[in-house]
Design a protein around this motif. Structure first.
Motif, PDB file in Angstrom:
ATOM      1  N   ILE A 280       0.845  -1.191   0.000  1.00 13.38           N
ATOM      2  CA  ILE A 280       0.000   0.000   0.000  1.00 13.38           C
ATOM      3  C   ILE A 280       0.882   1.244   0.000  1.00 13.38           C
ATOM      4  CG2 ILE A 280      -1.653   1.374   1.364  1.00 13.38           C
ATOM      5  CD1 ILE A 280      -2.807  -1.235   2.411  1.00 13.38           C
ATOM      6  N   ILE A 281       0.563   2.176  -0.885  1.00 12.79           N
ATOM      7  CA  ILE A 281       1.191   3.502  -0.852  1.00 12.79           C
ATOM      8  C   ILE A 281       0.343   4.396   0.039  1.00 12.79           C
ATOM      9  CG2 ILE A 281       1.739   5.572  -2.171  1.00 12.79           C
ATOM     10  CD1 ILE A 281       2.354   3.813  -4.563  1.00 12.79           C
ATOM     11  N   VAL A 282       1.007   5.072   0.988  1.00 18.07           N
ATOM     12  CA  VAL A 282       0.340   6.014   1.881  1.00 18.07           C
ATOM     13  C   VAL A 282       0.876   7.411   1.596  1.00 18.07           C
ATOM     14  CG1 VAL A 282      -0.069   6.681   4.263  1.00 18.07           C
ATOM     15  CG2 VAL A 282       0.081   4.278   3.675  1.00 18.07           C
ATOM     16  N   SER A 283      -0.016   8.381   1.520  1.00 19.48           N
ATOM     17  CA  SER A 283       0.379   9.774   1.359  1.00 19.48           C
ATOM     18  C   SER A 283      -0.293  10.601   2.444  1.00 19.48           C
ATOM     19  CB  SER A 283      -0.030  10.304  -0.018  1.00 19.48           C
ATOM     20  OG  SER A 283       0.305  11.670  -0.145  1.00 19.48           O
ATOM     21  N   ASP A 284       0.535  11.168   3.368  1.00 25.55           N
ATOM     22  CA  ASP A 284      -0.058  11.887   4.505  1.00 25.55           C
ATOM     23  C   ASP A 284       0.738  13.118   4.976  1.00 25.55           C
ATOM     24  OD1 ASP A 284      -2.068  12.171   6.512  1.00 25.55           O
ATOM     25  OD2 ASP A 284      -0.654  11.383   7.975  1.00 25.55           O
ATOM     26  N   PRO A 285       1.268  14.015   4.185  1.00 26.57           N
ATOM     27  CA  PRO A 285       1.359  13.961   2.719  1.00 26.57           C
ATOM     28  C   PRO A 285       2.599  13.242   2.200  1.00 26.57           C
ATOM     29  CG  PRO A 285       2.106  16.082   3.477  1.00 26.57           C
ATOM     30  CD  PRO A 285       1.708  15.316   4.714  1.00 26.57           C
ATOM     31  N   LYS A 286       3.586  12.935   3.114  1.00 23.73           N
ATOM     32  CA  LYS A 286       4.753  12.189   2.660  1.00 23.73           C
ATOM     33  C   LYS A 286       4.322  10.859   2.074  1.00 23.73           C
ATOM     34  CE  LYS A 286       9.228  10.406   4.255  1.00 23.73           C
ATOM     35  NZ  LYS A 286      10.127  10.232   5.419  1.00 23.73           N
ATOM     36  N   GLN A 287       4.929  10.474   0.962  1.00 22.09           N
ATOM     37  CA  GLN A 287       4.518   9.279   0.243  1.00 22.09           C
ATOM     38  C   GLN A 287       5.439   8.116   0.587  1.00 22.09           C
ATOM     39  OE1 GLN A 287       3.136  10.081  -3.708  1.00 22.09           O
ATOM     40  NE2 GLN A 287       3.925   8.129  -4.484  1.00 22.09           N
ATOM     41  N   LEU A 288       4.833   7.011   1.074  1.00 18.32           N
ATOM     42  CA  LEU A 288       5.600   5.836   1.474  1.00 18.32           C
ATOM     43  C   LEU A 288       4.938   4.580   0.909  1.00 18.32           C
ATOM     44  CD1 LEU A 288       6.004   6.698   5.272  1.00 18.32           C
ATOM     45  CD2 LEU A 288       7.827   6.817   3.559  1.00 18.32           C
ATOM     46  N   LEU A 289       5.756   3.588   0.565  1.00 15.29           N
ATOM     47  CA  LEU A 289       5.249   2.284   0.166  1.00 15.29           C
ATOM     48  C   LEU A 289       5.432   1.324   1.331  1.00 15.29           C
ATOM     49  CD1 LEU A 289       4.159   0.160  -1.807  1.00 15.29           C
ATOM     50  CD2 LEU A 289       6.513  -0.174  -2.620  1.00 15.29           C
ATOM     51  N   ILE A 290       4.323   0.811   1.852  1.00 15.03           N
ATOM     52  CA  ILE A 290       4.355  -0.173   2.932  1.00 15.03           C
ATOM     53  C   ILE A 290       4.182  -1.545   2.289  1.00 15.03           C
ATOM     54  CG2 ILE A 290       3.417  -0.812   5.175  1.00 15.03           C
ATOM     55  CD1 ILE A 290       4.436   2.113   4.945  1.00 15.03           C
ATOM     56  N   PRO A 291       5.212  -2.401   2.336  1.00  9.92           N
ATOM     57  CA  PRO A 291       5.145  -3.662   1.576  1.00  9.92           C
ATOM     58  C   PRO A 291       4.090  -4.617   2.115  1.00  9.92           C
ATOM     59  CG  PRO A 291       7.081  -3.627   2.985  1.00  9.92           C
ATOM     60  CD  PRO A 291       6.481  -2.257   3.061  1.00  9.92           C
ATOM     61  N   GLY A 292       3.563  -5.444   1.218  1.00  2.53           N
ATOM     62  CA  GLY A 292       2.538  -6.403   1.586  1.00  2.53           C
ATOM     63  C   GLY A 292       3.111  -7.717   2.072  1.00  2.53           C
ATOM     64  N   LEU A 293       2.221  -8.617   2.457  1.00  2.00           N
ATOM     65  CA  LEU A 293       2.598  -9.961   2.887  1.00  2.00           C
ATOM     66  C   LEU A 293       2.748 -10.840   1.649  1.00  2.00           C
ATOM     67  CD1 LEU A 293       2.888 -11.999   5.321  1.00  2.00           C
ATOM     68  CD2 LEU A 293       0.462 -12.494   4.950  1.00  2.00           C
ATOM     69  N   LYS A 294       3.891 -11.474   1.494  1.00  5.35           N
ATOM     70  CA  LYS A 294       4.104 -12.376   0.362  1.00  5.35           C
ATOM     71  C   LYS A 294       3.509 -13.742   0.689  1.00  5.35           C
ATOM     72  CE  LYS A 294       8.474 -10.057  -0.721  1.00  5.35           C
ATOM     73  NZ  LYS A 294       9.963 -10.208  -0.770  1.00  5.35           N
ATOM     74  N   VAL A 295       2.623 -14.209  -0.176  1.00  7.86           N
ATOM     75  CA  VAL A 295       1.995 -15.509   0.040  1.00  7.86           C
ATOM     76  C   VAL A 295       2.329 -16.425  -1.123  1.00  7.86           C
ATOM     77  CG1 VAL A 295       0.128 -14.477   1.382  1.00  7.86           C
ATOM     78  CG2 VAL A 295      -0.186 -14.841  -1.068  1.00  7.86           C
ATOM     79  N   THR A 296       2.322 -17.721  -0.860  1.00  8.34           N
ATOM     80  CA  THR A 296       2.605 -18.710  -1.896  1.00  8.34           C
ATOM     81  C   THR A 296       1.346 -19.511  -2.186  1.00  8.34           C
ATOM     82  OG1 THR A 296       3.352 -20.297  -0.222  1.00  8.34           O
ATOM     83  CG2 THR A 296       5.027 -18.882  -1.231  1.00  8.34           C
ATOM     84  N   GLY A 297       1.322 -20.126  -3.354  1.00  7.11           N
ATOM     85  CA  GLY A 297       0.183 -20.947  -3.730  1.00  7.11           C
ATOM     86  C   GLY A 297      -0.926 -20.126  -4.344  1.00  7.11           C
ATOM     87  N   PRO A 298      -2.053 -20.766  -4.679  1.00  3.75           N
ATOM     88  CA  PRO A 298      -3.169 -20.057  -5.308  1.00  3.75           C
ATOM     89  C   PRO A 298      -3.804 -19.054  -4.367  1.00  3.75           C
ATOM     90  CG  PRO A 298      -3.800 -22.305  -4.717  1.00  3.75           C
ATOM     91  CD  PRO A 298      -2.329 -22.203  -4.490  1.00  3.75           C
ATOM     92  N   VAL A 299      -4.325 -17.982  -4.941  1.00  4.61           N
ATOM     93  CA  VAL A 299      -4.970 -16.947  -4.140  1.00  4.61           C
ATOM     94  C   VAL A 299      -6.315 -16.593  -4.761  1.00  4.61           C
ATOM     95  CG1 VAL A 299      -2.808 -15.951  -3.306  1.00  4.61           C
ATOM     96  CG2 VAL A 299      -3.815 -15.073  -5.414  1.00  4.61           C
ATOM     97  N   ASP A 300      -7.182 -16.036  -3.929  1.00  2.42           N
ATOM     98  CA  ASP A 300      -8.493 -15.547  -4.360  1.00  2.42           C
ATOM     99  C   ASP A 300      -8.634 -14.131  -3.824  1.00  2.42           C
ATOM    100  OD1 ASP A 300     -11.116 -14.936  -4.878  1.00  2.42           O
ATOM    101  OD2 ASP A 300     -11.960 -16.726  -3.948  1.00  2.42           O
ATOM    102  N   PRO A 301      -8.534 -13.108  -4.695  1.00  2.00           N
ATOM    103  CA  PRO A 301      -8.538 -11.725  -4.213  1.00  2.00           C
ATOM    104  C   PRO A 301      -9.912 -11.186  -3.831  1.00  2.00           C
ATOM    105  CG  PRO A 301      -8.404 -11.761  -6.603  1.00  2.00           C
ATOM    106  CD  PRO A 301      -8.352 -13.191  -6.163  1.00  2.00           C
ATOM    107  N   THR A 302     -10.969 -11.998  -3.962  1.00  2.00           N
ATOM    108  CA  THR A 302     -12.320 -11.515  -3.677  1.00  2.00           C
ATOM    109  C   THR A 302     -12.415 -10.980  -2.254  1.00  2.00           C
ATOM    110  OG1 THR A 302     -13.193 -13.216  -5.159  1.00  2.00           O
ATOM    111  CG2 THR A 302     -14.760 -12.119  -3.686  1.00  2.00           C
ATOM    112  N   GLY A 303     -12.779  -9.714  -2.124  1.00  2.00           N
ATOM    113  CA  GLY A 303     -12.983  -9.116  -0.805  1.00  2.00           C
ATOM    114  C   GLY A 303     -11.722  -8.676  -0.094  1.00  2.00           C
ATOM    115  N   ALA A 304     -10.546  -8.831  -0.722  1.00  2.00           N
ATOM    116  CA  ALA A 304      -9.306  -8.450  -0.035  1.00  2.00           C
ATOM    117  C   ALA A 304      -9.271  -6.955   0.270  1.00  2.00           C
ATOM    118  CB  ALA A 304      -8.100  -8.837  -0.890  1.00  2.00           C
ATOM    119  N   GLY A 305      -9.778  -6.145  -0.659  1.00  2.00           N
ATOM    120  CA  GLY A 305      -9.800  -4.703  -0.421  1.00  2.00           C
ATOM    121  C   GLY A 305     -10.705  -4.317   0.731  1.00  2.00           C
ATOM    122  N   ASP A 306     -11.832  -5.042   0.879  1.00  2.00           N
ATOM    123  CA  ASP A 306     -12.741  -4.760   1.993  1.00  2.00           C
ATOM    124  C   ASP A 306     -12.111  -5.155   3.321  1.00  2.00           C
ATOM    125  OD1 ASP A 306     -14.667  -3.879   0.185  1.00  2.00           O
ATOM    126  OD2 ASP A 306     -15.502  -5.887  -0.061  1.00  2.00           O
ATOM    127  N   GLY A 307     -11.360  -6.257   3.317  1.00  2.00           N
ATOM    128  CA  GLY A 307     -10.640  -6.644   4.523  1.00  2.00           C
ATOM    129  C   GLY A 307      -9.591  -5.620   4.891  1.00  2.00           C
TER     130      GLY A 307
END
Length: 349
Positions: A261-288
């Protein structure tokens, strides 16, 4: 953030009161057994046999589901649905999550948005889902409904820590978050500065004012029909995010899938995500991610803390195949330990 900080945040979650305003949908799964397929004597066409029906709140309801799984204290649904059977099912589903539906208006002039999903029970995961049938409202939402919701909002805002705004309808002004409602929300965000206002919108994210917004990478640049597997380079987003921040007058969170996720408040930073292995289903990930971030902010966490928790919740949910996943505090803690192993001691100063 360390593990103790995260645990302290989780202790605050049951004390938080969160309202969700927006487009509440019903997901209706028709479980089909292909071994029972019949042929209609009248038409000669195939008659698929339904052996089970599953119903669950979706769209704004998915956020409620995630907030409940994370242990939020009080939950309030604000929106407008039809006075129909699907509306009844939606009410029941939200109440099972411990959510108040007093602010969810039953309106005979509109339909309850419903996604009907026939699913073959012998084929697991997404592969078992057949063509979807969508029930949507395609006429402008009556202004009388917006007026009733405005009244409900002014009543509930003094009692909550955060308001999540879910603008999920793509046809302009046919959902709850109309252009006039966005004007109301911009004023209310100034009137209630102690309340965290957060908006997620598929088409109109640039039109919110004084409110934290969370577009994904494509919504941030105004690209609304990405193909599966498409990605944007971070350099394409670098000039866009500060403009969004200036236009909206509030913090911006831009989700990049597994990149973070990139955050701007107003400084802009990239906060890295969790790396997962295997198949994924992105349904609802944004809501989570929304649920995790808002609960963190409402509990006194920083925007960086919020982005980390959002990434962790999303990382847990995408591993739940064929379902709109959720994450519990225990699962998020386990994911945080993985995240620390992957990224070490990062500094975001």
């Amino acid at each position: 953030m360390n593990i103790e900080d995260l645990q302290k945040l989780f202790c605050e979650f049951p004390l938080r009161r969160i309202a969700v305003l927006g487009d509440f949908f019903l997901d209706k799964y028709l479980e089909i057994d292909s071994g029972l397929l019949e042929t209609s004597q009248e038409t000669g066409r195939k008659a698929h046999q339904v052996v089970g029906v599953r119903r669950s709140p979706s769209a704004a309801g998915t956020v409620i589901n995630n907030l409940a799984a994370l242990g939020a204290g009080e939950l309030y649904a604000l929106g407008a649905i039809g006075d129909d059977g699907e509306g009844y099912d939606l009410h029941q589903g939200l109440r099972k999550l411990g959510c108040s539906t007093d602010g969810l208006l039953r309106c005979p002039e509109i339909r309850t948005p419903t996604s009907i999903k026939p699913t073959e029970i012998h084929i697991p995961g997404l592969q078992g889902e057949m063509h979807r049938y969508d029930v949507r409202n395609r006429h402008p939402t009556p202004q009388s409904v917006i007026a009733q919701l405005t009244s409900a909002l002014t009543h509930i805002l003094p009692r909550v820590d955060a308001l999540i705004i879910m603008d999920q309808v793509e046809i302009q002004n046919t959902g709850v978050i109309t252009s006039s409602m966005r004007d109301v929300l911009a004023e209310l965000a100034l009137r209630f500065p102690k309340v965290t206002f957060w908006a997620d919108s598929r088409r109109n994210v640039r039109h919110f004012r004084n409110i934290i917004i969370k577009p994904n990478q494509f919504e941030a640049v105004g690209r609304f029909k990405p193909l599966p597997g498409d990605e944007l380079d971070e350099k394409d987003l670098n000039p866009v995010v500060p403009r969004l921040r200036a236009e909206t007058g509030a913090t911006v969170f831009v989700t990049l899938g597994e990149k973070g996720i990139i955050v701007s408040d107003p400084k802009q930073l990239l906060i890295p995500g969790l790396k997962v292995t295997g198949p994924v289903d992105p349904t609802g990930a944004g809501d989570g991610a929304t649920a995790g971030a808002v609960l963190t902010l409402a509990s006194g966490g920083s925007v960086i803390d919020a982005a980390i928790v959002a990434n962790l919740v999303a990382g847990v949910t995408v591993q739940q195949l064929g379902a709109t996943g959720t994450a519990t505090p225990a699962q998020v803690l386990a994911a945080f330990r993985q995240w620390q192993e992957q990224h070490g001691s990062l500094s975001f100063e």
